[in-house]
Design a protein around this motif. Structure first.
Motif, PDB file in Angstrom:
ATOM      1  N   ASP A  71       2.188   7.527   6.744  1.00 20.41           N
ATOM      2  CA  ASP A  71       1.944   6.087   6.916  1.00 20.41           C
ATOM      3  C   ASP A  71       2.858   5.255   6.024  1.00 20.41           C
ATOM      4  OD1 ASP A  71       0.008   6.901   8.638  1.00 20.41           O
ATOM      5  OD2 ASP A  71      -1.690   6.396   7.334  1.00 20.41           O
ATOM      6  N   ALA A  72       3.096   5.760   4.815  1.00 18.41           N
ATOM      7  CA  ALA A  72       3.964   5.032   3.881  1.00 18.41           C
ATOM      8  C   ALA A  72       5.375   4.922   4.458  1.00 18.41           C
ATOM      9  CB  ALA A  72       3.984   5.733   2.528  1.00 18.41           C
ATOM     10  N   CYS A  73       5.880   6.037   4.980  1.00 18.62           N
ATOM     11  CA  CYS A  73       7.241   6.018   5.546  1.00 18.62           C
ATOM     12  C   CYS A  73       7.289   5.105   6.765  1.00 18.62           C
ATOM     13  CB  CYS A  73       7.687   7.431   5.912  1.00 18.62           C
ATOM     14  SG  CYS A  73       7.904   8.482   4.466  1.00 18.62           S
ATOM     15  N   LYS A  74       6.203   5.086   7.510  1.00 22.98           N
ATOM     16  CA  LYS A  74       6.146   4.238   8.701  1.00 22.98           C
ATOM     17  C   LYS A  74       6.149   2.751   8.307  1.00 22.98           C
ATOM     18  CE  LYS A  74       3.392   3.820  12.807  1.00 22.98           C
ATOM     19  NZ  LYS A  74       2.229   4.324  13.540  1.00 22.98           N
ATOM     20  N   GLY A 108      14.645   7.309   4.797  1.00 20.87           N
ATOM     21  CA  GLY A 108      15.576   6.809   5.811  1.00 20.87           C
ATOM     22  C   GLY A 108      15.730   7.726   6.997  1.00 20.87           C
ATOM     23  N   ASN A 109      16.850   7.572   7.688  1.00 22.98           N
ATOM     24  CA  ASN A 109      17.097   8.365   8.889  1.00 22.98           C
ATOM     25  C   ASN A 109      17.112   9.851   8.548  1.00 22.98           C
ATOM     26  OD1 ASN A 109      17.306   6.007  10.286  1.00 22.98           O
ATOM     27  ND2 ASN A 109      19.529   6.099  10.595  1.00 22.98           N
ATOM     28  N   PRO A 110      16.532  10.680   9.417  1.00 28.35           N
ATOM     29  CA  PRO A 110      16.532  12.120   9.168  1.00 28.35           C
ATOM     30  C   PRO A 110      17.967  12.641   9.014  1.00 28.35           C
ATOM     31  CG  PRO A 110      15.149  11.579  11.064  1.00 28.35           C
ATOM     32  CD  PRO A 110      15.856  10.321  10.668  1.00 28.35           C
ATOM     33  N   GLY A 111      18.196  13.462   7.999  1.00 24.01           N
ATOM     34  CA  GLY A 111      19.507  14.089   7.811  1.00 24.01           C
ATOM     35  C   GLY A 111      20.521  13.212   7.116  1.00 24.01           C
ATOM     36  N   GLU A 114       0.833  -1.198   0.000  1.00 20.51           N
ATOM     37  CA  GLU A 114       0.000   0.000   0.000  1.00 20.51           C
ATOM     38  C   GLU A 114       0.879   1.263   0.000  1.00 20.51           C
ATOM     39  OE1 GLU A 114      -3.393  -0.391   2.661  1.00 20.51           O
ATOM     40  OE2 GLU A 114      -3.213   1.772   3.009  1.00 20.51           O
ATOM     41  N   SER A 115       1.980   1.200   0.740  1.00 21.44           N
ATOM     42  CA  SER A 115       2.845   2.386   0.809  1.00 21.44           C
ATOM     43  C   SER A 115       3.477   2.689  -0.549  1.00 21.44           C
ATOM     44  CB  SER A 115       3.893   2.229   1.904  1.00 21.44           C
ATOM     45  OG  SER A 115       5.006   1.524   1.431  1.00 21.44           O
ATOM     46  N   PHE A 116       3.848   1.646  -1.300  1.00 20.64           N
ATOM     47  CA  PHE A 116       4.369   1.870  -2.655  1.00 20.64           C
ATOM     48  C   PHE A 116       3.321   2.601  -3.502  1.00 20.64           C
ATOM     49  CE2 PHE A 116       6.982  -2.301  -2.294  1.00 20.64           C
ATOM     50  CZ  PHE A 116       8.094  -1.618  -1.831  1.00 20.64           C
ATOM     51  N   LEU A 117       2.084   2.086  -3.428  1.00 19.36           N
ATOM     52  CA  LEU A 117       1.031   2.666  -4.272  1.00 19.36           C
ATOM     53  C   LEU A 117       0.739   4.111  -3.867  1.00 19.36           C
ATOM     54  CD1 LEU A 117      -1.252  -0.526  -4.488  1.00 19.36           C
ATOM     55  CD2 LEU A 117       0.370   0.332  -6.203  1.00 19.36           C
ATOM     56  N   THR A 118       0.768   4.363  -2.554  1.00 14.19           N
ATOM     57  CA  THR A 118       0.571   5.741  -2.069  1.00 14.19           C
ATOM     58  C   THR A 118       1.646   6.667  -2.632  1.00 14.19           C
ATOM     59  OG1 THR A 118      -0.341   4.988   0.022  1.00 14.19           O
ATOM     60  CG2 THR A 118       0.575   7.203  -0.001  1.00 14.19           C
ATOM     61  N   LEU A 119       2.888   6.236  -2.540  1.00 14.02           N
ATOM     62  CA  LEU A 119       3.987   7.092  -3.005  1.00 14.02           C
ATOM     63  C   LEU A 119       3.896   7.322  -4.516  1.00 14.02           C
ATOM     64  CD1 LEU A 119       6.836   5.613  -0.776  1.00 14.02           C
ATOM     65  CD2 LEU A 119       5.802   7.889  -0.554  1.00 14.02           C
ATOM     66  N   ARG A 120       3.439   6.308  -5.224  1.00 16.55           N
ATOM     67  CA  ARG A 120       3.265   6.496  -6.675  1.00 16.55           C
ATOM     68  C   ARG A 120       2.123   7.480  -6.947  1.00 16.55           C
ATOM     69  NH1 ARG A 120       1.812   1.516 -10.601  1.00 16.55           N
ATOM     70  NH2 ARG A 120      -0.097   1.598  -9.360  1.00 16.55           N
ATOM     71  N   PRO A 122      12.606  11.680   5.525  1.00 15.38           N
ATOM     72  CA  PRO A 122      12.815  11.013   6.809  1.00 15.38           C
ATOM     73  C   PRO A 122      11.657  10.095   7.181  1.00 15.38           C
ATOM     74  CG  PRO A 122      12.331  13.355   7.113  1.00 15.38           C
ATOM     75  CD  PRO A 122      12.472  13.140   5.646  1.00 15.38           C
ATOM     76  N   TRP A 123      11.993   8.917   7.666  1.00 11.71           N
ATOM     77  CA  TRP A 123      10.909   8.081   8.207  1.00 11.71           C
ATOM     78  C   TRP A 123      10.665   8.520   9.647  1.00 11.71           C
ATOM     79  CZ3 TRP A 123      13.841   3.198   6.260  1.00 11.71           C
ATOM     80  CH2 TRP A 123      15.043   3.052   6.928  1.00 11.71           C
ATOM     81  N   PRO A 124       9.467   8.272  10.175  1.00 13.97           N
ATOM     82  CA  PRO A 124       9.155   8.765  11.519  1.00 13.97           C
ATOM     83  C   PRO A 124      10.199   8.270  12.520  1.00 13.97           C
ATOM     84  CG  PRO A 124       7.212   7.780  10.501  1.00 13.97           C
ATOM     85  CD  PRO A 124       8.363   7.484   9.598  1.00 13.97           C
ATOM     86  N   THR A 125      10.822   9.195  13.227  1.00 15.47           N
ATOM     87  CA  THR A 125      11.923   8.875  14.132  1.00 15.47           C
ATOM     88  C   THR A 125      11.738   9.634  15.433  1.00 15.47           C
ATOM     89  OG1 THR A 125      13.355   8.729  12.184  1.00 15.47           O
ATOM     90  CG2 THR A 125      14.461   8.842  14.314  1.00 15.47           C
TER      91      THR A 125
END
Ligand SMILES: O=C(O)CCC(=O)C(=O)O
Ligand SMILES: [Fe+2]
Length: 534
Positions: A132-135, A98-101, A65-71, A115-118
């Motif tokens: 949600d996709a990054c998560k 990925g990691n922030p920064g 689902e996250s792939f489709l969202t990003l597309r 950044p993914w949620p960190t």
């Protein structure tokens, strides 16, 4: 220079091999070949493959689902990379998460993570779905990390020195131990069973800090390169080693091809036997084909990862089919000893490639630290507010000017070259980029102060010549790189991009903008300095 010579040598070697091959092709194996598993076990043992049914269903759902969202949100971009002085679009579209920064550099292109949620970071996403996709991708990241650790333990690849000299018996004993350990879930494995050193190396080689997502719909591509050595067919990604990774770190790839439920025609194809006839769907319409194992090789409808041993034409290549939701791991030094490529199938396909990027010079934390170091050489007079340099020592000037180049070419120009693409997902990078630009501006002032000082002739002649020569080298490099980036931004390929993706040549200024202490074009400054040392 040495590196360039090495590159040229490699190119010549490659060209010679292709010429020798002519119309001929090197052999490769697919699961249809009787010796496929034998070849895998003996020559490609550090490639680990897991079928989709070993992955929890809810993880599949979340990730797909996250792939489709990003597309849907147009977050994938073809990179305008530079190879051997030429500009190319990658056939696959990508996004780095990925990691922030954190950043990841490949083919002269520095990608900046969405950044993914960190914990400890406040990240604003353009929509809750992107959050949600990054998560979901960080969940996949955690899962693949655990799988990689298990695979390394299973192969007894905890420490590099063990790979050569451990006897088979040792290996088997170790394997048995690791199996036993898996049974005893309640025990703290990290402290009781894995020595501290192994634990650290194991973790540092599997703690992915980024994932580079790939997407391609083959039907949208006018042209795909043919795999040149083995005749494996259409390539989405050509033969390569992954760059910019921590040594011997694992790469984990989750593959999601958007195949429809298997059609009867495809079913016949998949269960074919040599010499049999099959109907395959080619670009939507069934085509009758005669299947001959030797002639046909891999199934062109299915996505594959191709592997070959680097600089070896004796060992047959390997083409491993990747069905929806399968994943594979490239363990230990496999990425160095072997090359891989991605062979396109007929359907659109996403992949998430989890990596331990070597970010020793690739994080915001690092570049901010460098900038602060450079600015320590700048002081402000408390009365007049006039700026001056604390030291004119060659080593200090050199260091400051090199940091100047680093922040300008590795960060600011890299970032703005990619236009406004990052704004599709988040504005996270805007603030740090503004801060870096502020630092960089101060460094422009510092460069002009050096110029001013060396003209004054206050140092001894010898000292002064040394400072100027060294200063000249860094400025010449700055001028060369400015020209290269200006050209990159004005290439035909760059001009062909839609407005919101167009490369920005930033920072850029003209001579009438008198708020800048030095011109953008350093030609005259360099000529002047050359005169001074002569
Ligand atoms: O998509 C894949 O299976 C691998 C892609 C790859 O090799 C890469 O992005 O470096
Ligand atoms: Fe790769």
């Amino acid at each position: 220079m040495k590196r360039r010579a090495g590159e040229r040598e490699k190119e010549l070697k490659k060209k010679k091999l292709l010429e020798e091959l002519g119309e001929g092709r090197l052999p490769y194996m697919t699961p249809a070949d009787a010796d496929f598993h034998q070849l895998w076990k003996t020559k490609y043992s550090k490639l680990v493959f897991r079928k989709s049914d070993t992955v929890p269903e809810e993880l599949h759902q979340m990730v797909q689902e996250s792939f489709l969202t990003l597309r849907k949100h147009d977050c994938f971009f073809q990179d305008l990379v530079r190879i051997k002085g030429k500009d190319f679009f990658t056939p696959v579209s990508r996004i780095l998460i990925g990691n922030p920064g954190c950043t990841y550099k490949y083919l002269n292109t520095r990608l900046f993570t969405v950044p993914w949620p960190t914990e400890g970071y406040e990240i604003k996403y353009c929509s809750p779905q992107i959050h949600d996709a990054c998560k979901a991708l960080i969940k996949l990241n955690d899962y693949l990390h655990v799988e990689a650790v298990k695979a390394l333990q299973g192969q007894n690849l905890l420490e590099s020195k063990e790979t050569e000299d451990t006897s088979v018996i040792d290996r088997e004993q170790n394997f048995a131990t690791s199996l036993r350990e898996k049974g005893s879930v309640s025990q703290d494995q990290s402290s009781c069973c894995v020595p501290e050193d192994d634990f650290t190396s194991l973790n540092s080689r599997t703690s992915y800090n980024v994932t580079l997502l790939n997407y391609m719909d083959p039907l949208q591509m006018l042209y795909l390169k043919q795999e040149p050595y083995f005749g494996m067919g259409n390539m989405a990604v050509s033969w390569h080693h992954d760059e910019n990774l921590v040594e011997r770190s694992t790469v984990a790839v989750y593959s999601y091809s958007c195949e429809e439920a298997e059609s009867p025609a495809l079913h016949i194809w998949n269960s074919r036997s040599p010499g049999s006839q099959a109907f395959v769907l080619h670009r939507g319409s069934p085509v009758e084909e005669t299947y001959d194992q030797k002639l046909e090789g891999r199934d062109p409808a299915v996505w594959h990862v191709g592997l070959k041993v680097a600089w070896d034409i004796e060992t047959p290549g390997l083409a491993v089919p990747l069905r929806q939701g399968d994943f594979y791991l490239m363990l230990d030094d496999l990425n160095t000893t072997h090359q891989h490529c991605v062979l396109a199938g007929f359907s659109p396909r996403f992949s998430s490639t989890h990596r331990v990027a070597d970010c020793s010079r690739g994080t915001l934390e690092y570049i901010f630290g460098q900038c602060e170091l450079a600015l320590q050489n700048l002081q402000t007079d408390s009365n007049s507010r006039a700026l001056s340099l604390k030291s004119l020592e060659t080593a200090v000037v050199k260091q400051v000017e090199e940091i100047h180049n680093e922040v300008e070419f590795e960060w600011l120009r890299q970032f703005w070259f990619q236009g406004k693409r990052y704004l599709k997902c988040t504005d996270w990078w805007l603030k740090p980029m503004a801060k870096l630009e502020e630092y960089w501006r101060k460094m422009e002032t510092m460069t002009s102060l050096v110029l001013h000082e060396v003209r004054k002739k206050e140092q001894t002649e010898e000292q002064r010549n040394e400072t100027i020569s060294c200063f000249l080298l860094v400025l010449t490099e700055r001028q060369r790189l400015r020209k290269e980036w200006t050209a990159r931004c004005q290439s035909e390929a760059a001009e062909s991009l839609p407005e919101d993706q167009k490369p920005e040549c930033h920072p850029f200024w003209t001579n009438d903008e008198c708020n800048m202490p030095l011109p953008y074009d350093l030609e005259e400054v360099i000529a002047h300095l050359q005169n001074l040392v002569q």
